[in-house]
Motif scaffolding. Structure first.
Motif, PDB file in Angstrom:
ATOM      1  N   ALA A  65      15.798   2.766  24.342  1.00  0.00           N
ATOM      2  CA  ALA A  65      16.592   3.124  25.519  1.00  0.00           C
ATOM      3  C   ALA A  65      15.666   3.476  26.675  1.00  0.00           C
ATOM      4  CB  ALA A  65      17.512   4.298  25.203  1.00  0.00           C
ATOM      5  N   LEU A  66      15.921   2.852  27.827  1.00  0.00           N
ATOM      6  CA  LEU A  66      15.112   3.085  29.025  1.00  0.00           C
ATOM      7  C   LEU A  66      16.016   3.410  30.208  1.00  0.00           C
ATOM      8  CD1 LEU A  66      12.465   0.197  29.080  1.00  0.00           C
ATOM      9  CD2 LEU A  66      11.973   2.633  28.950  1.00  0.00           C
ATOM     10  N   ASP A  67      15.608   4.363  31.024  1.00  0.00           N
ATOM     11  CA  ASP A  67      16.311   4.602  32.279  1.00  0.00           C
ATOM     12  C   ASP A  67      16.000   3.478  33.250  1.00  0.00           C
ATOM     13  OD1 ASP A  67      17.447   7.043  31.496  1.00  0.00           O
ATOM     14  OD2 ASP A  67      15.610   8.124  31.992  1.00  0.00           O
ATOM     15  N   ALA A  68      16.993   3.120  34.067  1.00  0.00           N
ATOM     16  CA  ALA A  68      16.834   2.014  35.008  1.00  0.00           C
ATOM     17  C   ALA A  68      17.757   2.229  36.196  1.00  0.00           C
ATOM     18  CB  ALA A  68      17.139   0.674  34.326  1.00  0.00           C
ATOM     19  N   THR A  69      17.543   1.416  37.228  1.00  0.00           N
ATOM     20  CA  THR A  69      18.387   1.439  38.430  1.00  0.00           C
ATOM     21  C   THR A  69      18.848   0.020  38.710  1.00  0.00           C
ATOM     22  OG1 THR A  69      17.049   3.257  39.319  1.00  0.00           O
ATOM     23  CG2 THR A  69      18.521   2.117  40.852  1.00  0.00           C
ATOM     24  N   ILE A  70      20.166  -0.161  38.887  1.00  0.00           N
ATOM     25  CA  ILE A  70      20.676  -1.488  39.222  1.00  0.00           C
ATOM     26  C   ILE A  70      20.654  -1.670  40.741  1.00  0.00           C
ATOM     27  CG2 ILE A  70      22.023  -1.681  37.121  1.00  0.00           C
ATOM     28  CD1 ILE A  70      24.489  -0.868  38.617  1.00  0.00           C
ATOM     29  N   GLU A  71      20.930  -2.879  41.189  1.00  0.00           N
ATOM     30  CA  GLU A  71      20.727  -3.230  42.593  1.00  0.00           C
ATOM     31  C   GLU A  71      21.591  -2.411  43.545  1.00  0.00           C
ATOM     32  OE1 GLU A  71      19.344  -7.850  42.614  1.00  0.00           O
ATOM     33  OE2 GLU A  71      21.359  -7.452  41.821  1.00  0.00           O
ATOM     34  N   VAL A  76      21.307   3.817  35.462  1.00  0.00           N
ATOM     35  CA  VAL A  76      21.885   3.321  34.212  1.00  0.00           C
ATOM     36  C   VAL A  76      20.874   3.509  33.090  1.00  0.00           C
ATOM     37  CG1 VAL A  76      23.329   1.614  35.398  1.00  0.00           C
ATOM     38  CG2 VAL A  76      21.038   0.965  34.596  1.00  0.00           C
ATOM     39  N   VAL A  77      21.299   3.189  31.887  1.00  0.00           N
ATOM     40  CA  VAL A  77      20.411   3.167  30.721  1.00  0.00           C
ATOM     41  C   VAL A  77      20.450   1.769  30.129  1.00  0.00           C
ATOM     42  CG1 VAL A  77      19.909   4.130  28.449  1.00  0.00           C
ATOM     43  CG2 VAL A  77      20.819   5.613  30.256  1.00  0.00           C
ATOM     44  N   VAL A  78      19.284   1.202  29.903  1.00  0.00           N
ATOM     45  CA  VAL A  78      19.171  -0.125  29.296  1.00  0.00           C
ATOM     46  C   VAL A  78      18.807   0.039  27.830  1.00  0.00           C
ATOM     47  CG1 VAL A  78      17.925  -2.315  29.284  1.00  0.00           C
ATOM     48  CG2 VAL A  78      18.493  -1.215  31.451  1.00  0.00           C
ATOM     49  N   HIS A  79      19.597  -0.583  26.957  1.00  0.00           N
ATOM     50  CA  HIS A  79      19.287  -0.623  25.534  1.00  0.00           C
ATOM     51  C   HIS A  79      18.703  -1.996  25.205  1.00  0.00           C
ATOM     52  CE1 HIS A  79      22.456   2.686  24.429  1.00  0.00           C
ATOM     53  NE2 HIS A  79      21.455   3.145  25.139  1.00  0.00           N
ATOM     54  N   PHE A  80      17.435  -2.026  24.849  1.00  0.00           N
ATOM     55  CA  PHE A  80      16.806  -3.274  24.431  1.00  0.00           C
ATOM     56  C   PHE A  80      17.281  -3.583  23.016  1.00  0.00           C
ATOM     57  CE2 PHE A  80      14.358  -2.629  28.120  1.00  0.00           C
ATOM     58  CZ  PHE A  80      13.634  -3.782  28.393  1.00  0.00           C
ATOM     59  N   SER A  81      17.895  -4.735  22.822  1.00  0.00           N
ATOM     60  CA  SER A  81      18.522  -5.053  21.546  1.00  0.00           C
ATOM     61  C   SER A  81      17.640  -5.928  20.663  1.00  0.00           C
ATOM     62  CB  SER A  81      19.877  -5.728  21.774  1.00  0.00           C
ATOM     63  OG  SER A  81      20.545  -5.967  20.559  1.00  0.00           O
ATOM     64  N   SER A  82      17.300  -7.126  21.112  1.00  0.00           N
ATOM     65  CA  SER A  82      16.537  -8.049  20.267  1.00  0.00           C
ATOM     66  C   SER A  82      15.642  -8.929  21.123  1.00  0.00           C
ATOM     67  CB  SER A  82      17.473  -8.966  19.451  1.00  0.00           C
ATOM     68  OG  SER A  82      18.257  -8.219  18.553  1.00  0.00           O
ATOM     69  N   ARG A  83      14.425  -9.172  20.614  1.00  0.00           N
ATOM     70  CA  ARG A  83      13.555 -10.169  21.229  1.00  0.00           C
ATOM     71  C   ARG A  83      13.986 -11.551  20.740  1.00  0.00           C
ATOM     72  NH1 ARG A  83       7.901  -9.677  22.644  1.00  0.00           N
ATOM     73  NH2 ARG A  83       7.688  -7.891  21.219  1.00  0.00           N
ATOM     74  N   VAL A  93      23.519  -2.831  29.118  1.00  0.00           N
ATOM     75  CA  VAL A  93      23.401  -1.897  30.239  1.00  0.00           C
ATOM     76  C   VAL A  93      24.568  -0.915  30.154  1.00  0.00           C
ATOM     77  CG1 VAL A  93      23.288  -1.658  32.746  1.00  0.00           C
ATOM     78  CG2 VAL A  93      22.262  -3.664  31.631  1.00  0.00           C
ATOM     79  N   ARG A  94      24.241   0.383  30.121  1.00  0.00           N
ATOM     80  CA  ARG A  94      25.257   1.414  29.915  1.00  0.00           C
ATOM     81  C   ARG A  94      25.093   2.534  30.944  1.00  0.00           C
ATOM     82  NH1 ARG A  94      27.777   1.112  24.840  1.00  0.00           N
ATOM     83  NH2 ARG A  94      28.042   3.382  24.685  1.00  0.00           N
TER      84      ARG A  94
END
Length: 339
Positions: A65-71, A76-83, A93-94
């Motif tokens: 889980a990473l903090d992020a900013t949308i445009e 928001v919080v981004v959950h990286f699921s799968s490579r 994106v949550r």
């Protein structure tokens, strides 16, 4: 048949880990005679026999889980699921909510600025799991290194505290790659594994990197990376030919083994990506039982559970679990289903 629906009382949503890993309850169900037994996890060996095979998933949980900013400027919080095989990733994106997150249904895609100076750009929604986006990743280094530096474990609204990453690992986690813990194995301790081996029960590893578990009702899991080693396939084949049982520790293990099984249940060593979906009508060839946690109402994982247990036993088990106050989620109680 639709996935099982039931009411999950809020007090059964466990938000904190037990004091000791194996301090959880275990409900054991037998499909052959419909018998159900209420016990505790340290008594697991009592329901196995010498020669049985337990297959575990040694994937380790990422701080995904990473903090992020949308445009539009929203945090928001981004959950990286799968490579993915091409190097892109699937993400969810949550919206932040307390210690956890909640869905962000009005997010339509775009470029997201990540904590630490990186960025991701959406390409398209995932064709199977519509809440996920396929993204390109713009980072100075490797994604896993970036997550180690800036990420944290994925948490949901029922979390009682900001538990560290160690709380979301099994004792045998070795290969980083899961967005969320393959939690069926969390109650195992090193002592219990040693006792199982000393009792003649084989413990064999596979890897399946689990994606996010927050998919919409009825959504099936997206493609996931797996690896079934040659030594695991050979040992499981030899023991099963001799009449012994193969018990999968978690739905991720079922997916990996059934991916590499032929029509007779013979396993082949392999690695790659699987999009196998196991439903209530699936003919399971590689396993004779499943050790798992308790899944939420209408979750697609319940279709896999039904394929193992049958509808009658599954309904009885879930009804009994609610009545007895069993706990749900990754820190909750366990269920052993024997065919």
């Amino acid at each position: 048949m639709p996935a099982l629906d039931f009411v999950l009382p809020a007090h059964l949503e466990k938000g904190e880990p037990p004091g000791h890993r194996d301090e959880v309850r275990l409900l054991v169900g037998s499909r052959s005679d419909q018998q159900i037994i209420d016990t505790t996890f340290p008594h697991l060996p009592d329901f196995l026999r010498s020669g049985d095979v337990l297959v575990i998933n040694t994937s380790a949980t990422l701080p995904a889980a990473l903090d992020a900013t949308i445009e539009r400027g929203e945090q928001v919080v981004v959950h990286f699921s799968s490579r993915l095989p091409d190097g892109n990733w699937t993400v969810e994106v949550r919206r932040p909510q307390g210690l956890g997150t909640e869905p962000l249904p009005d997010f339509g895609g775009g470029r997201l600025s990540l904590e630490g100076g990186g960025a991701i750009t959406t390409i398209a929604r995932h064709p199977v799991a519509s809440r996920l986006f396929v993204v390109t990743v713009d980072l100075a280094g490797d994604v896993l290194d970036y997550l180690d530096r800036f990420g944290r474990p994925i948490r949901y609204g029922y979390a009682a505290a900001a538990w560290p990453l160690d709380a979301y690992q099994t004792v045998y986690a070795r290969h980083p790659g899961s967005a969320e813990m393959p939690s069926a194995g969390r109650p195992f301790t090193a002592e219990l594994i040693a006792n199982l081996i000393a009792s003649g029960i084989a413990v064999l590893p596979v890897v399946l990197h689990a994606g996010v578990a927050s998919l919409e009702e009825g959504e099936h899991p997206a493609e996931e990376y797996y690896s079934v080693p040659a030594a695991t396939a050979a040992a499981a084949n030899a023991l099963r030919i001799g009449g012994e049982r193969v018990i999968a520790v978690g739905t991720t293990v079922v997916r990996a083994l059934e991916t590499v099984a032929d029509e007779t249940g013979f396993l082949s060593a392999d690695d790659g990506y699987t999009d196998l979906v196991i439903g209530d009508g699936s003919n399971l060839r590689a396993i004779d039982g499943l050790l798992t946690g308790w899944h939420e109402p209408r979750a697609s994982h319940l279709e896999l559970v039904e394929a193992v247990a049958g509808r009658e036993l599954m309904e009885s088990m879930y009804r009994r679990a609610v009545d007895l106050g069993y706990a749900w989620h990754e820190f909750g109680d366990s269920c052993l289903l024997l065919r």
